[in-house]
Design an enzyme around this catalytic site. Structure first.
Site, PDB file in Angstrom:
ATOM      1  N   ASP A  98      34.325  50.102  36.562  1.00 18.69           N
ATOM      2  CA  ASP A  98      35.572  49.610  35.938  1.00 18.69           C
ATOM      3  C   ASP A  98      35.035  48.330  35.017  1.00 18.69           C
ATOM      4  O   ASP A  98      35.957  47.184  35.063  1.00 18.69           O
ATOM      5  CB  ASP A  98      36.694  49.324  36.807  1.00 18.69           C
ATOM      6  CG  ASP A  98      38.002  49.733  36.290  1.00 18.69           C
ATOM      7  OD1 ASP A  98      37.896  50.527  35.236  1.00 18.69           O
ATOM      8  OD2 ASP A  98      39.209  49.454  36.520  1.00 18.69           O
ATOM      9  N   SER A 139      34.095  44.870  36.640  1.00 20.87           N
ATOM     10  CA  SER A 139      35.182  44.125  35.935  1.00 20.87           C
ATOM     11  C   SER A 139      34.370  43.431  34.748  1.00 20.87           C
ATOM     12  O   SER A 139      33.781  43.907  34.284  1.00 20.87           O
ATOM     13  CB  SER A 139      35.907  43.354  36.696  1.00 20.87           C
ATOM     14  OG  SER A 139      37.142  42.783  35.926  1.00 20.87           O
ATOM     15  N   HIS A 155      42.256  48.846  39.481  1.00 19.87           N
ATOM     16  CA  HIS A 155      41.062  47.942  39.077  1.00 19.87           C
ATOM     17  C   HIS A 155      40.329  47.169  40.311  1.00 19.87           C
ATOM     18  O   HIS A 155      39.185  46.970  40.409  1.00 19.87           O
ATOM     19  CB  HIS A 155      41.355  46.969  38.068  1.00 19.87           C
ATOM     20  CG  HIS A 155      40.297  46.070  37.406  1.00 19.87           C
ATOM     21  ND1 HIS A 155      39.295  46.833  36.801  1.00 19.87           N
ATOM     22  CD2 HIS A 155      40.033  44.769  37.453  1.00 19.87           C
ATOM     23  CE1 HIS A 155      38.303  45.804  36.426  1.00 19.87           C
ATOM     24  NE2 HIS A 155      38.702  44.455  36.820  1.00 19.87           N
TER      25      HIS A 155
END
Length: 315
Positions: free
Chosen positions: A168, A141, A244
């Site tokens: 991600d 992230s 996510h």
């Protein structure tokens, strides 16, 4: 320099038991170690370590957590990778619900990196030694943005990284609202990164959970753009049916995981897919053992989840 792009054709089958062993825990027993201000030398911030218990010298990989998350939310992924003979180091950044930039986390990650030569050997199980000439950096992230920013020179370290992984990764809320430092240029192969790179994305990350919350990995600032801007050699896998935060442990707080669109399937499959791909990549880059990575690229249906799309670019 011209590069070749290879787009894989994912198999529609998803096997319950993967044929390549990286999608199941490895053979090594693992210790999980909390390192805080009581350690000498004291780390710049608290650190969670997952390391093999068996005596030996092992490569090291550092994993940077996502926005407002805790490093222990990744314990299952960390232990999975460590069981294949890697020392996993997961710093805990200061948590703030206000995201004004990534400068502090980049600086903290650099300080943790420079703590490793002196501090890491002292907290590992007896007979376990880190091989810091084989050092990888990963981030999930916003931590992916932190990792890429550090490698791109927005922080300085005494050690050199040999591999980079984005899980991600997210660089802001939109193309016009990037998180400082703004690293995305929207020019293909523009990242000045001279090492192999792995990017793992999620198929549901750019979808909204509902009308009240924005997407957690918005289009134009997510995995696709990070991969596009990498130079070869680079590898790209997308877990099509997962979101996510689906790689986090099951006991991660629901008030956090409920903010992102999630998949309806078993999260353990997602964790094993992410960890297994990371193991295959780290073995290929740090240990010159590329067999598992080649198997996954040839037949991605061996993974516990559907991987689509899959790409690799070689020089």
């Amino acid at each position: 320099m011209a590069s070749s792009v290879e787009i894989m054709n994912p198999s529609s089958r998803v096997l319950e038991t993967a044929a390549t062993p990286v999608f199941q825990p490895g053979k090594l027993a693992v210790d999980v170690i909390q390192v805080d201000h009581n350690a000498v030398p004291t780390p710049p911030i608290p650190i969670l370590i997952a390391a093999p218990k068996d005596a030996g010298t092992y490569p090291v990989a550092m994993l940077l957590h996502g926005f407002c998350l805790q490093n222990h939310f990744y314990e299952q992924v960390l232990k999975h990778i460590a069981s294949f003979g890697f020392i996993m180091v997961a710093p805990q950044f200061h948590i703030s619900i206000i995201s004004i930039g990534d400068t502090d986390d980049i600086a903290a990650a650099a300080k943790v990196t420079d703590w490793l030569p002196e501090g890491l050997p002292l907290v590992l199980p007896k007979g376990v030694e880190p091989e810091l000439s084989k050092l990888a950096l990963a981030g999930h992230s916003r931590g992916g943005h932190t990792a890429f920013s550090l490698v791109l020179g927005h922080g300085k370290t005494n050690l050199k990284f040999s591999a980079l992984i984005g899980l991600d990764p997210v660089a802001g809320t939109s193309k016009s609202s990037q998180l400082p430092p703004k690293i995305l240029t929207y020019d293909p192969s523009s990242f000045d990164i001279a090492m192999p790179v792995l990017v793992i994305g999620t198929g549901l990350g750019e979808e909204k959970k509902n009308i009240f919350f924005p997407a957690c990995a918005p289009k134009d600032v997510n995995h696709r753009e990070f991969y596009t801007e990498c130079k070869p050699p680079c590898y790209y896998f997308v877990t099509k049916d997962y979101g996510h935060l689906d790689m986090l442990d099951d006991d991660a707080p629901k008030f956090m995981t409920c903010l992102c669109k999630d998949g309806n399937n078993c999260k353990d499959r997602m964790r094993r897919s992410v960890a297994g791909i990371m193991v295959a990549f780290l073995k290929a880059v740090l240990n010159d053992e590329d067999g598992d990575l080649r198997v996954i690229l040839k037949d991605p249906g061996m993974a516990p989840t559907t991987l689509d799309p899959i790409e690799q670019r070689s020089a």
